[in-house]
Design a protein around this motif. Structure first.
Motif, PDB file in Angstrom:
ATOM      1  N   HIS A  92      25.542-112.889  -0.582  1.00 25.39           N
ATOM      2  CA  HIS A  92      24.716-113.806  -1.370  1.00 25.39           C
ATOM      3  C   HIS A  92      23.478-114.202  -0.572  1.00 25.39           C
ATOM      4  O   HIS A  92      22.380-113.729  -0.843  1.00 25.39           O
ATOM      5  CB  HIS A  92      25.541-115.039  -1.801  1.00 25.39           C
ATOM      6  CG  HIS A  92      24.747-116.040  -2.582  1.00 25.39           C
ATOM      7  ND1 HIS A  92      24.909-117.388  -2.403  1.00 25.39           N
ATOM      8  CD2 HIS A  92      23.780-115.883  -3.528  1.00 25.39           C
ATOM      9  CE1 HIS A  92      24.073-118.024  -3.224  1.00 25.39           C
ATOM     10  NE2 HIS A  92      23.396-117.135  -3.912  1.00 25.39           N
ATOM     11  N   GLN A  93      23.660-115.051   0.440  1.00 25.31           N
ATOM     12  CA  GLN A  93      22.507-115.482   1.238  1.00 25.31           C
ATOM     13  C   GLN A  93      22.796-115.460   2.729  1.00 25.31           C
ATOM     14  O   GLN A  93      22.192-116.209   3.496  1.00 25.31           O
ATOM     15  CB  GLN A  93      22.058-116.880   0.807  1.00 25.31           C
ATOM     16  CG  GLN A  93      21.446-116.899  -0.581  1.00 25.31           C
ATOM     17  CD  GLN A  93      20.942-118.266  -1.002  1.00 25.31           C
ATOM     18  OE1 GLN A  93      21.070-119.255  -0.284  1.00 25.31           O
ATOM     19  NE2 GLN A  93      20.375-118.336  -2.186  1.00 25.31           N
ATOM     20  N   GLY A  94      23.744-114.651   3.138  1.00 21.69           N
ATOM     21  CA  GLY A  94      23.969-114.444   4.567  1.00 21.69           C
ATOM     22  C   GLY A  94      24.881-115.441   5.235  1.00 21.69           C
ATOM     23  O   GLY A  94      24.925-115.507   6.471  1.00 21.69           O
ATOM     24  N   GLY A  95      25.615-116.234   4.476  1.00 22.07           N
ATOM     25  CA  GLY A  95      26.516-117.239   5.058  1.00 22.07           C
ATOM     26  C   GLY A  95      27.652-116.619   5.867  1.00 22.07           C
ATOM     27  O   GLY A  95      27.965-115.438   5.721  1.00 22.07           O
ATOM     28  N   TRP A 127      29.281-121.482   2.338  1.00 17.56           N
ATOM     29  CA  TRP A 127      27.966-121.993   1.955  1.00 17.56           C
ATOM     30  C   TRP A 127      27.875-122.345   0.479  1.00 17.56           C
ATOM     31  O   TRP A 127      27.456-123.433   0.124  1.00 17.56           O
ATOM     32  CB  TRP A 127      26.874-120.991   2.333  1.00 17.56           C
ATOM     33  CG  TRP A 127      26.475-121.058   3.789  1.00 17.56           C
ATOM     34  CD1 TRP A 127      27.114-121.752   4.784  1.00 17.56           C
ATOM     35  CD2 TRP A 127      25.361-120.419   4.401  1.00 17.56           C
ATOM     36  NE1 TRP A 127      26.473-121.572   5.976  1.00 17.56           N
ATOM     37  CE2 TRP A 127      25.391-120.768   5.777  1.00 17.56           C
ATOM     38  CE3 TRP A 127      24.368-119.584   3.934  1.00 17.56           C
ATOM     39  CZ2 TRP A 127      24.439-120.298   6.669  1.00 17.56           C
ATOM     40  CZ3 TRP A 127      23.420-119.124   4.830  1.00 17.56           C
ATOM     41  CH2 TRP A 127      23.449-119.482   6.187  1.00 17.56           C
ATOM     42  N   HIS A 128      28.238-121.442  -0.416  1.00 20.32           N
ATOM     43  CA  HIS A 128      28.086-121.721  -1.849  1.00 20.32           C
ATOM     44  C   HIS A 128      29.322-121.363  -2.650  1.00 20.32           C
ATOM     45  O   HIS A 128      29.279-121.356  -3.878  1.00 20.32           O
ATOM     46  CB  HIS A 128      26.873-120.968  -2.426  1.00 20.32           C
ATOM     47  CG  HIS A 128      25.627-121.100  -1.615  1.00 20.32           C
ATOM     48  ND1 HIS A 128      25.181-120.116  -0.763  1.00 20.32           N
ATOM     49  CD2 HIS A 128      24.760-122.136  -1.493  1.00 20.32           C
ATOM     50  CE1 HIS A 128      24.068-120.514  -0.154  1.00 20.32           C
ATOM     51  NE2 HIS A 128      23.793-121.742  -0.583  1.00 20.32           N
ATOM     52  N   GLY A 129      30.394-121.000  -1.991  1.00 20.95           N
ATOM     53  CA  GLY A 129      31.662-120.815  -2.685  1.00 20.95           C
ATOM     54  C   GLY A 129      31.901-119.473  -3.351  1.00 20.95           C
ATOM     55  O   GLY A 129      32.863-119.340  -4.116  1.00 20.95           O
ATOM     56  N   TRP A 130      31.066-118.487  -3.094  1.00 20.61           N
ATOM     57  CA  TRP A 130      31.388-117.169  -3.646  1.00 20.61           C
ATOM     58  C   TRP A 130      32.739-116.741  -3.100  1.00 20.61           C
ATOM     59  O   TRP A 130      33.051-116.968  -1.917  1.00 20.61           O
ATOM     60  CB  TRP A 130      30.333-116.145  -3.249  1.00 20.61           C
ATOM     61  CG  TRP A 130      29.087-116.171  -4.081  1.00 20.61           C
ATOM     62  CD1 TRP A 130      28.547-117.251  -4.731  1.00 20.61           C
ATOM     63  CD2 TRP A 130      28.207-115.069  -4.324  1.00 20.61           C
ATOM     64  NE1 TRP A 130      27.394-116.890  -5.360  1.00 20.61           N
ATOM     65  CE2 TRP A 130      27.156-115.556  -5.136  1.00 20.61           C
ATOM     66  CE3 TRP A 130      28.196-113.750  -3.935  1.00 20.61           C
ATOM     67  CZ2 TRP A 130      26.111-114.740  -5.562  1.00 20.61           C
ATOM     68  CZ3 TRP A 130      27.161-112.931  -4.347  1.00 20.61           C
ATOM     69  CH2 TRP A 130      26.139-113.423  -5.160  1.00 20.61           C
ATOM     70  N   CYS A 174      27.669-112.998   4.348  1.00 19.85           N
ATOM     71  CA  CYS A 174      27.905-113.017   2.907  1.00 19.85           C
ATOM     72  C   CYS A 174      26.767-112.280   2.183  1.00 19.85           C
ATOM     73  O   CYS A 174      25.599-112.475   2.515  1.00 19.85           O
ATOM     74  CB  CYS A 174      27.964-114.469   2.438  1.00 19.85           C
ATOM     75  SG  CYS A 174      28.179-114.655   0.659  1.00 19.85           S
ATOM     76  N   CYS A 223      33.324-118.070   0.697  1.00 19.77           N
ATOM     77  CA  CYS A 223      32.192-118.317   1.589  1.00 19.77           C
ATOM     78  C   CYS A 223      31.929-119.826   1.674  1.00 19.77           C
ATOM     79  O   CYS A 223      31.832-120.503   0.644  1.00 19.77           O
ATOM     80  CB  CYS A 223      30.950-117.585   1.087  1.00 19.77           C
ATOM     81  SG  CYS A 223      29.519-117.845   2.159  1.00 19.77           S
TER      82      CYS A 223
HETATM   83  S1  FES Z   1      25.784-117.404   1.288  1.00 17.71           S
HETATM   84 FE1  FES Z   1      27.832-117.055   0.728  1.00 17.71          FE
HETATM   85  S2  FES Z   1      28.024-117.950  -1.193  1.00 17.71           S
HETATM   86 FE2  FES Z   1      25.961-118.215  -0.707  1.00 17.71          FE
END
Ligand code: FES
Length: 120
Positions: A45-48, A84-87, A43, A82
């Protein structure tokens, strides 16, 4: 460029997915709305592990002719969420629904002679 075997076509039905590894890459191959997609399982965002997230239909608001709010409805477009945080990302393009400047990394995917391949 290198072509990687993913699976037999019959092994990846509508809404199904498979993760493959190649070198240091993990790629999710999924069939959504009848089309195959190959997406890096990272992802922006933070690699999820975005390819392991839910696939859901995009929701849009219904606005009446007088600009009044009339509720919400599901569209035919699919989003990948995603875990992890829903993006959310449009499966069709890989673009982030909330920030058009962010995008998933996608790869060409081919289906021929009953098998699926990804080009990396
Ligand atoms: S790592 Fe994917 S939404 Fe944060």
């Amino acid at each position: 460029m290198e072509e990687l075997y993913v699976a037999k076509s019959s092994e990846l039905g509508e809404g199904e997915r498979k993760l493959i590894k190649h070198g240091g890459l993990e790629i999710g191959v999924l069939r959504a709305n009848g089309r195959l997609r190959a997406i890096l399982n990272v992802c922006p965002h933070q690699g999820g592990p975005v390819c392991e997230g839910m696939m859901i239909h995009r929701v849009e608001e219904i606005i009446g002719a007088g600009h009044e709010y009339r509720g919400m409805r599901y569209t035919d477009d699919l989003h990948l969420v995603c875990p992890w945080h829903g993006w959310e990302f449009l499966i069709e393009t890989g673009r982030c629904a909330g920030d058009g400047a962010k995008s998933l990394r996608v790869f060409p995917v081919q289906e021929r002679d009953g098998a699926i391949y990804v080009v990396v």
